[in-house]
Scaffold this motif. Structure first.
Motif, short mmCIF file in Angstrom:
data_model
loop_
_atom_site.label_atom_id
_atom_site.label_comp_id
_atom_site.label_asym_id
_atom_site.label_seq_id
_atom_site.Cartn_x
_atom_site.Cartn_y
_atom_site.Cartn_z
N LYS A 310 -2.98 -1.16 -17.52
CA LYS A 310 -3.59 -2.16 -18.30
C LYS A 310 -2.59 -2.50 -19.58
O LYS A 310 -1.79 -3.46 -19.83
CB LYS A 310 -4.89 -2.14 -18.65
CG LYS A 310 -5.53 -3.30 -19.50
CD LYS A 310 -5.31 -4.57 -18.71
CE LYS A 310 -5.77 -5.98 -19.57
NZ LYS A 310 -5.58 -7.23 -18.97
N TYR A 311 -2.22 -1.35 -20.28
CA TYR A 311 -1.52 -1.37 -21.56
C TYR A 311 -0.13 -2.11 -21.06
O TYR A 311 0.14 -2.85 -22.05
CB TYR A 311 -1.53 0.04 -21.92
CG TYR A 311 -0.42 0.33 -23.15
CD1 TYR A 311 -0.86 -0.03 -24.45
CD2 TYR A 311 0.99 0.68 -22.73
CE1 TYR A 311 0.13 -0.03 -25.40
CE2 TYR A 311 1.96 0.90 -24.07
CZ TYR A 311 1.68 0.51 -25.13
OH TYR A 311 2.37 0.82 -26.24
N LEU A 312 0.32 -1.50 -20.11
CA LEU A 312 1.81 -2.19 -19.94
C LEU A 312 1.86 -3.52 -19.49
O LEU A 312 2.98 -4.18 -19.43
CB LEU A 312 2.33 -1.48 -18.79
CG LEU A 312 2.80 0.21 -19.09
CD1 LEU A 312 3.11 0.76 -17.93
CD2 LEU A 312 3.75 0.19 -19.92
N THR A 313 0.63 -4.33 -19.38
CA THR A 313 0.79 -5.78 -19.19
C THR A 313 0.29 -6.31 -20.64
O THR A 313 0.54 -7.66 -20.42
CB THR A 313 -0.39 -6.32 -18.09
OG1 THR A 313 -1.68 -5.76 -18.77
CG2 THR A 313 -0.15 -5.26 -17.08
N ILE A 314 0.01 -6.00 -21.53
CA ILE A 314 -0.51 -6.47 -22.81
C ILE A 314 0.71 -6.96 -23.57
O ILE A 314 1.82 -6.51 -23.41
CB ILE A 314 -1.27 -5.57 -23.61
CG1 ILE A 314 -0.42 -4.53 -24.35
CG2 ILE A 314 -2.61 -5.20 -22.97
CD1 ILE A 314 -1.33 -3.69 -25.40
N ASN A 315 0.50 -8.10 -24.26
CA ASN A 315 1.58 -8.52 -25.28
C ASN A 315 2.65 -7.60 -25.87
O ASN A 315 1.83 -6.66 -26.72
CB ASN A 315 0.80 -9.62 -26.08
CG ASN A 315 1.95 -10.47 -27.07
OD1 ASN A 315 3.00 -9.77 -27.46
ND2 ASN A 315 1.70 -11.85 -26.84
N LYS A 316 3.57 -7.60 -25.94
CA LYS A 316 4.48 -6.57 -26.50
C LYS A 316 4.27 -6.48 -27.97
O LYS A 316 4.48 -5.42 -28.63
CB LYS A 316 5.95 -6.81 -26.37
CG LYS A 316 6.25 -6.53 -24.53
CD LYS A 316 7.89 -6.67 -24.45
CE LYS A 316 8.15 -6.24 -22.94
NZ LYS A 316 9.46 -6.28 -22.83
N ALA A 317 3.97 -7.60 -28.59
CA ALA A 317 3.45 -7.52 -30.06
C ALA A 317 2.55 -6.58 -30.29
O ALA A 317 2.36 -6.03 -31.56
CB ALA A 317 3.49 -8.96 -30.64
N ASN A 318 1.51 -6.51 -29.36
CA ASN A 318 0.28 -5.47 -29.58
C ASN A 318 0.69 -3.89 -29.20
O ASN A 318 -0.48 -3.26 -29.15
CB ASN A 318 -0.69 -6.02 -28.97
CG ASN A 318 -1.15 -7.63 -29.45
OD1 ASN A 318 -1.04 -7.65 -30.80
ND2 ASN A 318 -1.79 -8.46 -28.72
N ARG A 319 1.83 -3.79 -28.57
CA ARG A 319 1.86 -2.41 -28.17
C ARG A 319 1.92 -1.14 -29.09
O ARG A 319 1.57 -0.13 -28.64
CB ARG A 319 3.01 -2.53 -27.04
CG ARG A 319 2.95 -3.40 -25.90
CD ARG A 319 3.68 -3.01 -24.78
NE ARG A 319 3.71 -4.04 -23.53
CZ ARG A 319 4.31 -3.93 -22.69
NH1 ARG A 319 5.42 -3.02 -22.35
NH2 ARG A 319 4.20 -4.81 -21.92
N GLY A 320 2.17 -1.41 -30.07
CA GLY A 320 1.95 -0.69 -31.33
C GLY A 320 0.73 -0.30 -31.90
O GLY A 320 0.43 0.75 -32.44
N ASN A 321 -0.41 -1.18 -31.66
CA ASN A 321 -1.82 -1.08 -32.26
C ASN A 321 -2.30 0.37 -31.90
O ASN A 321 -2.88 0.89 -32.81
CB ASN A 321 -2.53 -2.10 -31.57
CG ASN A 321 -2.25 -3.43 -32.11
OD1 ASN A 321 -1.30 -3.55 -33.15
ND2 ASN A 321 -2.46 -4.41 -31.62
N PRO A 322 -2.02 0.84 -30.72
CA PRO A 322 -2.78 2.14 -30.40
C PRO A 322 -2.41 3.41 -31.24
O PRO A 322 -3.29 4.27 -31.72
CB PRO A 322 -2.65 2.34 -28.99
CG PRO A 322 -2.18 1.27 -28.54
CD PRO A 322 -1.59 0.23 -29.47
#
Length: 400
Positions: A310-322
């Protein structure tokens, strides 16, 4: 050293007198506007360090002339105070170099007598002599390695001979590791150190989960990630003359000074780089997110509210949030600007103000924003050097 050369604009016949600082590559390209008609002018300079000679290349809309005209100062390595853009007898590179050195807490290098002369202060600030030529060796060796032409790759990489590099093994990993690490010196490397701390913590504290991640990484992530690095750095060095104007500031973690401008503004060449690099970078930071999962005591593919798929489908702008709260990993996100990326990929960026400013709209429809071209080059360098740090982390993963 500065060269003086007068040119005439072919379009309007305006005469310009160029004062060009010599750089540390065998070729430098300058793109600027005629002061009369504002049409673009392209100028190249070839430097033969062995025979101590130079040759101008009149690339676009200009020819040599034996008259004096409006002064244009051009510098390959430093910005210029805008008030000095047309000042004769100006040597502002000295003030810029000293300002960067004062900003750095790294003591001056004590140079051996044979190193005195060309390039001393440039090298002290982290400049890499003839870096474009060196990159061509790295790129060719890397390209051949990507095609599984190992013997040819090693033959090319034998030419990689910076004075400090004495490793007997000139594999593509050893060479790129050395080249990209030196690219981040002297002060842009702490991001790499943070990543290595995170990797060490994950490996030592959660060895089983870490081992599972390494296996997954090598099978599912490594090949595509490495291609993105190759593509990103190939694009960066294709137009290195533009980024070179700001890289010493970024390597020393100094913001580009207000009121200072780039003397070359080939925006048509650079306008897609930040957006493309952003796409590469925000894809590859999945590695950091997985490491953070392990450090948090979870499996590498388990986030707080989703799994890796699921993570690999989210908006790339949010991929650093974790990993925003991970002090070792969050500095990787300082180079990201989604509004600039969106403007780039929606063809909504334009150079105005005679090359000094970029006007853009995020996504093509957002509010109108401006950014100095010198600041845009700073952002391009920041994301390129952060990509270098991420690559260095992945080299360690490959060896794990």
């Amino acid at each position: 050293m500065k060269l003086r050369q007068s040119i005439q604009c072919i379009t309007c016949e305006e005469v310009l007198t160029l004062r060009v600082s010599l750089g540390h590559n065998s070729y430098h390209r300058f793109d600027f506007s005629c002061q009369g008609c504002e049409e673009p002018i392209g100028l190249g300079i070839h430097i033969d360090f062995k025979n101590v000679s130079t040759k101008f290349e009149f690339c676009e809309n200009s020819r040599a002339i034996d008259e004096e005209g409006i002064i244009i100062n051009l510098d390959p390595h430093f910005l210029l105070d805008e008030s000095n853009a047309h000042t004769d007898l100006n040597f502002s590179w000295m003030q810029e170099a000293m300002a960067i050195m004062r900003h750095s807490d790294i003591p001056p290098i004590l140079l051996k007598p044979e190193r005195q002369g060309r390039g001393d202060i440039y090298e002290q600030l982290g400049g890499l002599d003839q870096i474009s030529n060196t990159w061509q060796i790295v790129k060719k060796g890397w390209s051949l390695a990507n095609k599984n032409k190992s013997s040819l790759s090693l033959r090319v990489l034998k030419k990689y001979n910076p004075p400090h590099f004495t490793a007997a093994n000139k594999s593509i990993e050893a060479v790129t590791n050395d080249f990209l690490y030196r690219l981040t010196l002297p002060k842009a490397y702490p991001i790499t150190d943070g990543a290595m701390n995170a990797l060490k913590l994950a490996k030592n504290s959660f060895p089983t989960q870490f081992s599972s991640f390494v296996t997954y990484y090598k099978s599912n992530m490594m090949q595509s990630n490495m291609k993105r690095y190759f593509d990103c750095f190939s694009e960066f060095f294709d137009d290195y003359s533009e980024y070179d104007q700001v890289i010493l500031y970024v390597k020393n973690q100094m913001e580009t000074p207000e009121g200072h401008v780039a003397t070359s503004y080939g925006f048509n060449k650079t306008k897609m780089f930040y957006g493309n690099a952003y796409e590469h970078f925000t894809s590859n930071i999945a590695v950091l997110a997985c490491l953070n999962n392990i450090i948090q005591g979870r499996e590498y593919d388990q986030f707080q509210s989703m799994d890796l798929q699921k993570y690999l489908t989210i908006n790339k702008a949010n991929r650093g949030n974790p990993f925003l709260d991970n002090s070792d990993l969050s500095p990787f996100l300082l180079c990201t600007d989604s509004s600039l990326r969106n403007a780039s990929h929606h063809q909504s960026m334009h150079l105005i103000d005679k090359g000094k400013t970029i006007e853009y709209r995020s996504g093509g429809t957002g509010s109108l924003r401006t950014i100095p071209y010198s600041k845009y080059l700073e952002k391009c360098n920041q994301i390129a050097l952060t990509m270098a740090s991420l690559y260095l982390l992945e080299i360690e993963l490959k060896k794990a």
